[in-house]
Design a protein around this motif. Structure first.
Motif, PDB file in Angstrom:
ATOM      1  N   PHE A  33      42.058  36.012  35.954  1.00 19.24           N
ATOM      2  CA  PHE A  33      41.727  36.731  34.723  1.00 19.24           C
ATOM      3  C   PHE A  33      40.980  35.842  33.730  1.00 19.24           C
ATOM      4  O   PHE A  33      40.035  36.298  33.075  1.00 19.24           O
ATOM      5  CB  PHE A  33      43.006  37.294  34.094  1.00 19.24           C
ATOM      6  CG  PHE A  33      43.740  38.236  35.003  1.00 19.24           C
ATOM      7  CD1 PHE A  33      43.302  39.540  35.181  1.00 19.24           C
ATOM      8  CD2 PHE A  33      44.868  37.814  35.701  1.00 19.24           C
ATOM      9  CE1 PHE A  33      43.968  40.414  36.022  1.00 19.24           C
ATOM     10  CE2 PHE A  33      45.538  38.682  36.551  1.00 19.24           C
ATOM     11  CZ  PHE A  33      45.086  39.976  36.717  1.00 19.24           C
ATOM     12  N   ARG A  36      37.384  35.502  34.271  1.00 14.87           N
ATOM     13  CA  ARG A  36      36.653  36.725  33.962  1.00 14.87           C
ATOM     14  C   ARG A  36      36.726  37.078  32.479  1.00 14.87           C
ATOM     15  O   ARG A  36      36.596  38.235  32.091  1.00 14.87           O
ATOM     16  CB  ARG A  36      37.171  37.864  34.846  1.00 14.87           C
ATOM     17  CG  ARG A  36      36.704  37.685  36.297  1.00 14.87           C
ATOM     18  CD  ARG A  36      37.604  38.352  37.319  1.00 14.87           C
ATOM     19  NE  ARG A  36      37.103  38.091  38.661  1.00 14.87           N
ATOM     20  CZ  ARG A  36      37.330  36.950  39.335  1.00 14.87           C
ATOM     21  NH1 ARG A  36      38.057  35.982  38.791  1.00 14.87           N
ATOM     22  NH2 ARG A  36      36.829  36.791  40.544  1.00 14.87           N
ATOM     23  N   MET A  75      47.336  43.701  33.590  1.00 14.28           N
ATOM     24  CA  MET A  75      47.038  42.432  34.255  1.00 14.28           C
ATOM     25  C   MET A  75      48.159  42.032  35.207  1.00 14.28           C
ATOM     26  O   MET A  75      47.916  41.607  36.339  1.00 14.28           O
ATOM     27  CB  MET A  75      46.818  41.347  33.199  1.00 14.28           C
ATOM     28  CG  MET A  75      45.542  41.489  32.409  1.00 14.28           C
ATOM     29  SD  MET A  75      45.445  40.304  31.043  1.00 14.28           S
ATOM     30  CE  MET A  75      45.682  38.760  31.903  1.00 14.28           C
ATOM     31  N   ALA A  78      48.055  44.304  38.266  1.00 16.17           N
ATOM     32  CA  ALA A  78      46.976  43.941  39.179  1.00 16.17           C
ATOM     33  C   ALA A  78      47.321  42.668  39.946  1.00 16.17           C
ATOM     34  O   ALA A  78      47.058  42.567  41.160  1.00 16.17           O
ATOM     35  CB  ALA A  78      45.681  43.760  38.396  1.00 16.17           C
ATOM     36  N   TRP A 108      40.200  46.289  37.145  1.00 12.73           N
ATOM     37  CA  TRP A 108      40.331  45.023  37.864  1.00 12.73           C
ATOM     38  C   TRP A 108      40.143  45.210  39.366  1.00 12.73           C
ATOM     39  O   TRP A 108      39.654  44.295  40.047  1.00 12.73           O
ATOM     40  CB  TRP A 108      41.701  44.404  37.597  1.00 12.73           C
ATOM     41  CG  TRP A 108      41.929  43.993  36.182  1.00 12.73           C
ATOM     42  CD1 TRP A 108      42.837  44.512  35.292  1.00 12.73           C
ATOM     43  CD2 TRP A 108      41.230  42.966  35.462  1.00 12.73           C
ATOM     44  NE1 TRP A 108      42.743  43.891  34.074  1.00 12.73           N
ATOM     45  CE2 TRP A 108      41.769  42.926  34.148  1.00 12.73           C
ATOM     46  CE3 TRP A 108      40.201  42.085  35.796  1.00 12.73           C
ATOM     47  CZ2 TRP A 108      41.319  42.047  33.180  1.00 12.73           C
ATOM     48  CZ3 TRP A 108      39.757  41.193  34.835  1.00 12.73           C
ATOM     49  CH2 TRP A 108      40.303  41.181  33.546  1.00 12.73           C
TER      50      TRP A 108
END
Length: 481
Positions: A33, A36, A75, A78, A108
């Motif tokens: 994460f 990104r 998050m 995922a 995601w």
């Protein structure tokens, strides 16, 4: 047969495409994460690490409106789906909330490097190439009935988002969704805009329910503050809320925006929506209570070291609660707590006599609602306080709020010690709360009421008056004959 071989080949190709992703991020999923463009602020980073490592399997998040609860849960979902092969269940207070969280997850999983792991994607659920899945549901009995994740084959993460909006019975049922998972992980989150219900009870009593509490406020997720603290646009930010931490934060909410919310809201609304009121509705703040709890061998005060006296809340249908307190130096120590369920006065008197021998207990401050029981205690040689010779006991109608004030003062000034062995007292203090109108809720509060009765002794010493006096270990007082 040819078709089967084709499907198998496609399946293996997808697994091979997934392998580099797993190899790189399985041990450090946060890197996926952050590479990104996501910044993990400290409070969320700890939550993410604790849950993903399975050091914590039951977590509750208390955060403000717009505080990243839903995005952070996406998050985690995922990461568990991609790198742990977990099933993921989402239960939210409304359909909009459930679909919002699911859409974050989908973003995601639709990236070029992750799209090969999804076998089937629909509006509110998806299936991975290994058979793990993500499902989103609203918090209703119909939507979660029969839903089971993991089923003994894999782990499962359950996310309950904006729990304060959900019906208690549904939340209770939802927790069983991951019962057959191996392991099952639960994340429950919400703002604190309701002072009653399952989420409020969970926040105030999370330890006894096996949950770890994570919380942050708007200053934890603020953009770096451009002001020197001495020139803060709102004086109370530094003294009460921010205390300078926004100078180091790297979030997404501007200080001027928070200041505008302060000016446009009542204090109560500001604390619920913008902060994360850990003690909204609590009679005793959780922080002050935690400070008062000590190891059992750290608060042993003998009768010879100070004054010993007792507080009693009478009750037959519920319980009679007895608290024995010792005053040593400038602090009050809880020496003994005991509950009597459906027991008559004879059994209680005999036990109090034993406590008299053990602690030197002779002074008693009891609820005035049971005059017969109070007279019996006096006849057995206990000094029972009363406002007059005709009336024995502490009148709760007139004294309760004053008693609460004195008790709160002891907690705020760290002048009360509660050994951790007194679990029922601690649990009742954690869940002791006021309703939306400020009235103390009469539920599971027998030990707090016994403490309130005991505060009458400190009032006699002047502790409860405008000028707070020292707690005295020697000052005597006059009891009813």
């Amino acid at each position: 047969m040819v078709r089967d071989r084709t499907l198998l080949r496609e399946f293996l190709e997808r697994l091979r495409a997934r392998a580099p992703l797993l190899a790189r991020y399985r041990k450090n999923p946060a890197l996926f994460f952050t590479e990104r463009g996501v910044h993990l602020f400290p409070a969320f980073e700890k939550l993410f690490t604790d849950l993903y490592s399975l050091d914590v399997t039951k977590a509750v998040v208390l955060a403000p409106r717009g505080g990243g609860k839903t995005f952070g849960a996406a998050m985690l979902a995922a990461a568990f789906f991609l790198f742990k092969d977990f099933d993921v269940g989402i239960v939210a207070g409304s359909e909009t909330q459930a679909l919002t969280l699911f859409s974050y997850i989908s973003e995601w999983l639709e990236l070029p490097e992750t799209s090969s792991v999804v076998e089937q994607l629909r509006r509110s659920d998806l299936v991975g190439v290994t058979g793990n899945r993500i499902v989103a549901r609203t918090a209703s009995a119909r939507s979660i009935r029969g839903l089971h994740l993991g089923r003994g084959k894999r782990g499962a993460l359950l996310v309950i988002d904006e729990e304060a909006e959900a019906d208690e019975d549904v939340v209770r049922a939802a927790r069983y969704i991951v019962r057959t998972a191996s392991p099952g992980v639960i994340l429950r989150s919400s703002t604190y805009h309701k002072l009653t219900g399952s989420f409020a009870r969970l926040v105030e009593d999370h330890k006894s329910q096996g949950y770890e509490l994570y919380r942050w406020d708007s200053f934890d997720i603020a953009r770096s503050c451009p002001y020197e603290c001495k020139s803060c646009p709102v004086n109370e930010f530094y003294s009460r809320y921010c205390k300078g931490k926004a100078r180091q934060s790297e979030g997404w909410i501007g200080i001027d925006e928070i200041a505008g919310e302060w000016r446009d809201s009542s204090r109560e609304a500001f604390e619920v929506e913008v902060m994360r009121p850990a003690s909204a509705g609590c009679v005793i703040s959780p922080e002050a209570l935690e400070q008062a709890i000590v190891k059992s061998d750290e608060s042993v005060v003998g009768a010879k070291q100070g004054v010993c006296y007792g507080g009693i809340d009478w009750g037959f249908a519920g319980m009679t609660a007895v608290v024995v307190l010792g005053i040593s130096g400038d602090a009050v120590h809880i020496l003994h707590t005991e509950a009597f369920h459906r027991q008559g006065i004879d059994a209680i008197v005999e036990r109090l006599k034993e406590l008299r021998e053990r602690f030197g207990l002779r002074e008693v401050y009891a609820d005035s609602s049971h005059p017969f029981e109070n007279s019996r205690l006096r006849d057995e040689g206990f000094a029972v306080w009363g406002p007059s010779s005709e009336t024995l006991g502490v009148p709760f109608v007139s004294f309760k709020e004053e008693g609460v004030s004195i008790l709160s003062y002891l907690f705020e000034k760290e002048r009360i010690r509660i050994p951790d062995t007194h679990t029922t007292l601690v649990r009742q203090l954690r869940t002791w709360r006021r309703d939306a109108y400020g009235h103390i809720v009469k539920r599971d509060d027998h030990f707090p009421d016994a403490l309130i009765a005991a505060m009458m002794k400190l009032k006699q010493q002047g502790v409860g008056r405008r000028n707070r006096k020292q707690i005295s270990t020697t000052r005597r007082r006059i009891f009813s004959p």
